[in-house]
Design a protein around this motif. Structure first.
Motif, PDB file in Angstrom:
ATOM      1  N   ARG A 288      -6.427   1.260   8.327  1.00 15.29           N
ATOM      2  CA  ARG A 288      -6.402   2.737   8.417  1.00 15.29           C
ATOM      3  C   ARG A 288      -4.970   3.244   8.549  1.00 15.29           C
ATOM      4  O   ARG A 288      -4.610   4.296   7.990  1.00 15.29           O
ATOM      5  CB  ARG A 288      -7.242   3.191   9.624  1.00 15.29           C
ATOM      6  N   LYS A 289      -4.142   2.514   9.261  1.00 11.75           N
ATOM      7  CA  LYS A 289      -2.743   2.897   9.420  1.00 11.75           C
ATOM      8  C   LYS A 289      -2.013   2.835   8.078  1.00 11.75           C
ATOM      9  O   LYS A 289      -1.200   3.708   7.753  1.00 11.75           O
ATOM     10  CB  LYS A 289      -2.057   1.964  10.432  1.00 11.75           C
TER      11      LYS A 289
ATOM     12  N   ALA B 262      -2.944   5.852   6.106  1.00 12.71           N
ATOM     13  CA  ALA B 262      -2.254   7.045   6.605  1.00 12.71           C
ATOM     14  C   ALA B 262      -0.844   7.129   6.027  1.00 12.71           C
ATOM     15  O   ALA B 262      -0.376   8.210   5.634  1.00 12.71           O
ATOM     16  CB  ALA B 262      -2.198   7.017   8.131  1.00 12.71           C
ATOM     17  N   GLY B 263      -0.179   5.983   5.952  1.00 16.88           N
ATOM     18  CA  GLY B 263       1.164   5.944   5.380  1.00 16.88           C
ATOM     19  C   GLY B 263       1.167   6.298   3.900  1.00 16.88           C
ATOM     20  O   GLY B 263       2.056   7.012   3.421  1.00 16.88           O
TER      21      GLY B 263
ATOM     22  N   TRP C  68      -7.996  -0.951  12.282  1.00 15.98           N
ATOM     23  CA  TRP C  68      -6.923  -0.019  12.620  1.00 15.98           C
ATOM     24  C   TRP C  68      -5.714  -0.222  11.710  1.00 15.98           C
ATOM     25  O   TRP C  68      -5.064   0.745  11.293  1.00 15.98           O
ATOM     26  CB  TRP C  68      -6.495  -0.185  14.084  1.00 15.98           C
ATOM     27  N   GLN C  69      -5.397  -1.471  11.393  1.00 12.07           N
ATOM     28  CA  GLN C  69      -4.254  -1.752  10.539  1.00 12.07           C
ATOM     29  C   GLN C  69      -4.481  -1.204   9.132  1.00 12.07           C
ATOM     30  O   GLN C  69      -3.589  -0.598   8.536  1.00 12.07           O
ATOM     31  CB  GLN C  69      -3.990  -3.259  10.477  1.00 12.07           C
TER      32      GLN C  69
END
Length: 231
Positions: free
Chosen positions: A120-121, A124-125, A117-118
């Motif tokens: 992927r985050k 996204a940024g 998740w980190q």
């Protein structure tokens, strides 16, 4: 705003990253003579880490050193471009395919890992930053963001070997991208969203196909331009 990881890096790594960035973005054009004294003054650091950084950048191919002549910025690797794109297409097709398979596995498990998740985050940024740069016509920001996106996909793949291989050529890729960013930068950036959508959907075949096409288009555009416009 995300903190620049280079702020916490050792002096040698920090100045190495800064010099490389200035070479890639053209602040230090090919053929420029670079001295330890001048660079130490420019970056506000002692000569020792600068000397170490120049040796590392010479090994990467960004700097050339000759006895009694000192160090100069290397020529942009136009002659190696075709080979670099060939290697990159193979590597990145594999990372996109593996990233999609891993995404599918993460969601099938019902509880994606914190690490995934980190990563992927972060991606996204990067995509949001790139979209903003395109909207503001800040194409000078795209080379670094492009590199971060592609390395981010490699991280999502979970393959340390593929990620390490991509990191080895990422600087040269960013350099080539920077020389052509005004020609294909905006179009190239918008393709990242489709690649990411295929990865998120767990569609390994589509992610591989889109990434291969993305790199191939960059290769074709770059080579067609510089075949008649040598750097």
């Amino acid at each position: 705003m995300q903190q620049d990881a280079s702020e916490d890096a050792p002096p040698k790594q920090r100045v190495q990253d800064e010099i490389r960035k200035d070479i890639i973005l053209g602040a230090l054009p090919p053929g420029t003579r670079v001295t330890e004294t001048a660079l130490a003054s420019k970056y506000g650091i002692s000569r020792v880490p600068v000397r170490e950084a120049l040796r590392a950048l010479e090994a990467e191919g960004f700097v050339e050193s000759k006895p009694y002549a000192g160090s100069t910025v290397s020529k942009i690797p136009v002659d190696d471009a075709d080979d670099l794109f060939f290697v990159r297409e193979a590597l990145e097709s594999a990372t996109a395919r593996r990233a999609a398979r891993r995404a599918a596995a993460q969601f099938d498990s019902g509880a994606p890992s914190v690490e995934w998740w980190q990563a992927r985050k972060v991606l996204a940024g990067v995509l949001d930053e790139g979209d903003a740069a395109v909207a503001q016509n800040r194409l000078d920001l795209l080379p670094e963001l492009n590199m971060r996106f592609h390395l981010g996909v490699a991280e999502l793949s979970g393959s340390s070997s593929l990620t390490a291989l991509l990191r080895q050529i990422s600087g040269k890729i960013e350099w080539l991208y920077a020389t052509d960013v005004n020609t294909r930068g905006k179009e190239s950036w918008t393709e990242h969203r489709s690649i990411m959508a295929a990865i998120d959907a767990g569609n390994a075949a589509e992610a591989e196909k889109l990434m291969a096409g993305h790199v191939h288009q960059s290769r074709q555009g770059y080579l067609s331009r510089f075949a008649s416009d040598p750097v």
